[in-house]
Motif scaffolding. Sequence first.
Motif, PDB file in Angstrom:
ATOM      1  N   ASP A  15     -88.635  14.838   6.410  1.00  0.00           N
ATOM      2  CA  ASP A  15     -88.725  15.896   5.415  1.00  0.00           C
ATOM      3  C   ASP A  15     -87.375  15.945   4.710  1.00  0.00           C
ATOM      4  O   ASP A  15     -86.380  16.362   5.298  1.00  0.00           O
ATOM      5  CB  ASP A  15     -89.028  17.238   6.085  1.00  0.00           C
ATOM      6  CG  ASP A  15     -89.197  18.369   5.091  1.00  0.00           C
ATOM      7  OD1 ASP A  15     -88.785  18.221   3.913  1.00  0.00           O
ATOM      8  OD2 ASP A  15     -89.734  19.425   5.483  1.00  0.00           O
ATOM      9  N   SER A  19     -79.839  10.779  14.021  1.00  0.00           N
ATOM     10  CA  SER A  19     -79.588  11.694  12.909  1.00  0.00           C
ATOM     11  C   SER A  19     -80.079  11.088  11.609  1.00  0.00           C
ATOM     12  O   SER A  19     -80.190   9.867  11.484  1.00  0.00           O
ATOM     13  CB  SER A  19     -78.086  12.016  12.802  1.00  0.00           C
ATOM     14  OG  SER A  19     -77.366  10.856  12.424  1.00  0.00           O
ATOM     15  N   ASN A  59     -82.401  17.812   9.331  1.00  0.00           N
ATOM     16  CA  ASN A  59     -82.023  18.027  10.731  1.00  0.00           C
ATOM     17  C   ASN A  59     -83.222  17.948  11.672  1.00  0.00           C
ATOM     18  O   ASN A  59     -83.050  17.759  12.871  1.00  0.00           O
ATOM     19  CB  ASN A  59     -81.298  19.360  10.899  1.00  0.00           C
ATOM     20  CG  ASN A  59     -82.147  20.539  10.464  1.00  0.00           C
ATOM     21  OD1 ASN A  59     -82.985  20.422   9.571  1.00  0.00           O
ATOM     22  ND2 ASN A  59     -81.929  21.686  11.078  1.00  0.00           N
ATOM     23  N   THR A  60     -84.453  18.052  11.142  1.00  0.00           N
ATOM     24  CA  THR A  60     -85.643  17.908  11.988  1.00  0.00           C
ATOM     25  C   THR A  60     -86.313  16.548  11.796  1.00  0.00           C
ATOM     26  O   THR A  60     -87.325  16.269  12.427  1.00  0.00           O
ATOM     27  CB  THR A  60     -86.671  19.018  11.699  1.00  0.00           C
ATOM     28  OG1 THR A  60     -87.109  18.909  10.349  1.00  0.00           O
ATOM     29  CG2 THR A  60     -86.079  20.390  11.964  1.00  0.00           C
ATOM     30  N   SER A  61     -85.768  15.702  10.925  1.00  0.00           N
ATOM     31  CA  SER A  61     -86.337  14.378  10.689  1.00  0.00           C
ATOM     32  C   SER A  61     -86.001  13.454  11.847  1.00  0.00           C
ATOM     33  O   SER A  61     -84.928  13.547  12.439  1.00  0.00           O
ATOM     34  CB  SER A  61     -85.811  13.793   9.380  1.00  0.00           C
ATOM     35  OG  SER A  61     -86.247  14.575   8.284  1.00  0.00           O
ATOM     36  N   LYS A  62     -86.942  12.560  12.174  1.00  0.00           N
ATOM     37  CA  LYS A  62     -86.751  11.673  13.326  1.00  0.00           C
ATOM     38  C   LYS A  62     -87.570  10.406  13.135  1.00  0.00           C
ATOM     39  O   LYS A  62     -88.684  10.443  12.660  1.00  0.00           O
ATOM     40  CB  LYS A  62     -87.209  12.392  14.597  1.00  0.00           C
ATOM     41  CG  LYS A  62     -87.086  11.574  15.847  1.00  0.00           C
ATOM     42  CD  LYS A  62     -86.207  12.242  16.849  1.00  0.00           C
ATOM     43  CE  LYS A  62     -86.153  11.484  18.158  1.00  0.00           C
ATOM     44  NZ  LYS A  62     -85.253  10.372  18.159  1.00  0.00           N
ATOM     45  N   ILE A  64     -96.656  22.014   7.832  1.00  0.00           N
ATOM     46  CA  ILE A  64     -96.222  21.461   9.120  1.00  0.00           C
ATOM     47  C   ILE A  64     -97.215  20.411   9.592  1.00  0.00           C
ATOM     48  O   ILE A  64     -96.840  19.343  10.058  1.00  0.00           O
ATOM     49  CB  ILE A  64     -96.054  22.582  10.174  1.00  0.00           C
ATOM     50  CG1 ILE A  64     -94.844  23.449   9.803  1.00  0.00           C
ATOM     51  CG2 ILE A  64     -95.909  22.003  11.576  1.00  0.00           C
ATOM     52  CD1 ILE A  64     -94.736  24.722  10.600  1.00  0.00           C
ATOM     53  N   LYS A  77     -90.892  11.709  11.756  1.00  0.00           N
ATOM     54  CA  LYS A  77     -91.071  12.874  10.903  1.00  0.00           C
ATOM     55  C   LYS A  77     -89.953  12.805   9.874  1.00  0.00           C
ATOM     56  O   LYS A  77     -88.787  12.666  10.239  1.00  0.00           O
ATOM     57  CB  LYS A  77     -90.966  14.147  11.740  1.00  0.00           C
ATOM     58  CG  LYS A  77     -91.066  15.413  10.939  1.00  0.00           C
ATOM     59  CD  LYS A  77     -90.897  16.627  11.839  1.00  0.00           C
ATOM     60  CE  LYS A  77     -90.870  17.884  11.001  1.00  0.00           C
ATOM     61  NZ  LYS A  77     -90.585  19.056  11.819  1.00  0.00           N
ATOM     62  N   GLN A  99     -85.489  19.114   5.070  1.00  0.00           N
ATOM     63  CA  GLN A  99     -85.079  19.536   6.415  1.00  0.00           C
ATOM     64  C   GLN A  99     -84.694  18.309   7.239  1.00  0.00           C
ATOM     65  O   GLN A  99     -85.351  17.937   8.202  1.00  0.00           O
ATOM     66  CB  GLN A  99     -86.205  20.295   7.108  1.00  0.00           C
ATOM     67  CG  GLN A  99     -86.551  21.600   6.434  1.00  0.00           C
ATOM     68  CD  GLN A  99     -87.619  22.353   7.206  1.00  0.00           C
ATOM     69  OE1 GLN A  99     -88.155  21.884   8.201  1.00  0.00           O
ATOM     70  NE2 GLN A  99     -87.926  23.546   6.742  1.00  0.00           N
ATOM     71  N   GLN A 131     -96.712  17.098   7.829  1.00  0.00           N
ATOM     72  CA  GLN A 131     -95.587  16.347   8.380  1.00  0.00           C
ATOM     73  C   GLN A 131     -95.969  15.681   9.694  1.00  0.00           C
ATOM     74  O   GLN A 131     -95.613  14.551   9.942  1.00  0.00           O
ATOM     75  CB  GLN A 131     -94.373  17.263   8.598  1.00  0.00           C
ATOM     76  CG  GLN A 131     -93.704  17.711   7.328  1.00  0.00           C
ATOM     77  CD  GLN A 131     -93.149  16.551   6.537  1.00  0.00           C
ATOM     78  OE1 GLN A 131     -92.675  15.574   7.094  1.00  0.00           O
ATOM     79  NE2 GLN A 131     -93.215  16.645   5.229  1.00  0.00           N
ATOM     80  N   THR A 160     -79.816   6.893   8.184  1.00  0.00           N
ATOM     81  CA  THR A 160     -80.147   7.297   9.544  1.00  0.00           C
ATOM     82  C   THR A 160     -79.266   6.509  10.505  1.00  0.00           C
ATOM     83  O   THR A 160     -79.011   5.320  10.295  1.00  0.00           O
ATOM     84  CB  THR A 160     -81.644   7.091   9.858  1.00  0.00           C
ATOM     85  OG1 THR A 160     -81.902   7.518  11.197  1.00  0.00           O
ATOM     86  CG2 THR A 160     -82.086   5.656   9.685  1.00  0.00           C
TER      87      THR A 160
END
Length: 176
Positions: free
Chosen positions: A58, A107, A63-66, A17, A56, A61, A20, A117
Motif C-alpha cells: 500500500d 522494510s 510501514n504495513t507493506s510486506k 483492507i 501486501k 501505508q 489489500q 525494499t
Amino acid sequence: MKKIRLVLCVLTMVFSINIQAQQSINNQKSKVEFKIKGGGLFTVKGTFSGMKGDFKFDPTQLNTSKFDICIEAASIDTDNNKRDTHLKSPDFFEVETYPSICFNSKSVSKTKDGFETTGDLTIHGVTKTVTIPFGFKNNTFEGSFTVNRFDYKIGEDIGTFKVGEEAEVTIICQVN
C-alpha cells in the motif's frame, strides 16, 4: 444520518483492507530476468518463473507493506537446455537441495524515484540482506539490482572467465 455515514465509512475501510489482503501474484506475467557475462565475450540472459508468495503493498501505508516471495530455482531458462541442466546441478544452483530462491522484506520505503525494499534474499542456502529499488505502475512491480554469485556460493569452482561474477537481476511482478 450520521450513523449511515459512519456505517458507509466503516464498510469502505473494511472493503479496502480486503482488497489489500486479496492481492495475488499473476504467475503468467511475473518473472525474474537476469543477465551475466559469459566467456568474457558475450552476455547470457535468462529467466526464472514459478513466482509465488504473500505480500501486501500500500503506497500510502508503507510501514504495513510486506513482501515474502519465492521463485522456483529449477525454472531457470537461458534458452539452452545443456546450459540450463548444468546451472541446475551442484556446480551452480543445486536445485534438488535448494529448490527455491526467496526474498523476505524487512522494510519498504519511498524514494525520490519510486520505492525500495530491504530484506533477506536467500539463494543456494545463503541469506544476505539486500535493498531493491522498484517502481509500481498498473499493478506491476519492477525492480533491478545486482547479485554477486560468490556471495551465495554459486559456481565457486567455476572461475570468472567462463561466468561473470555479478548478475544484473530484474524482478517483474504483476499482481491481481
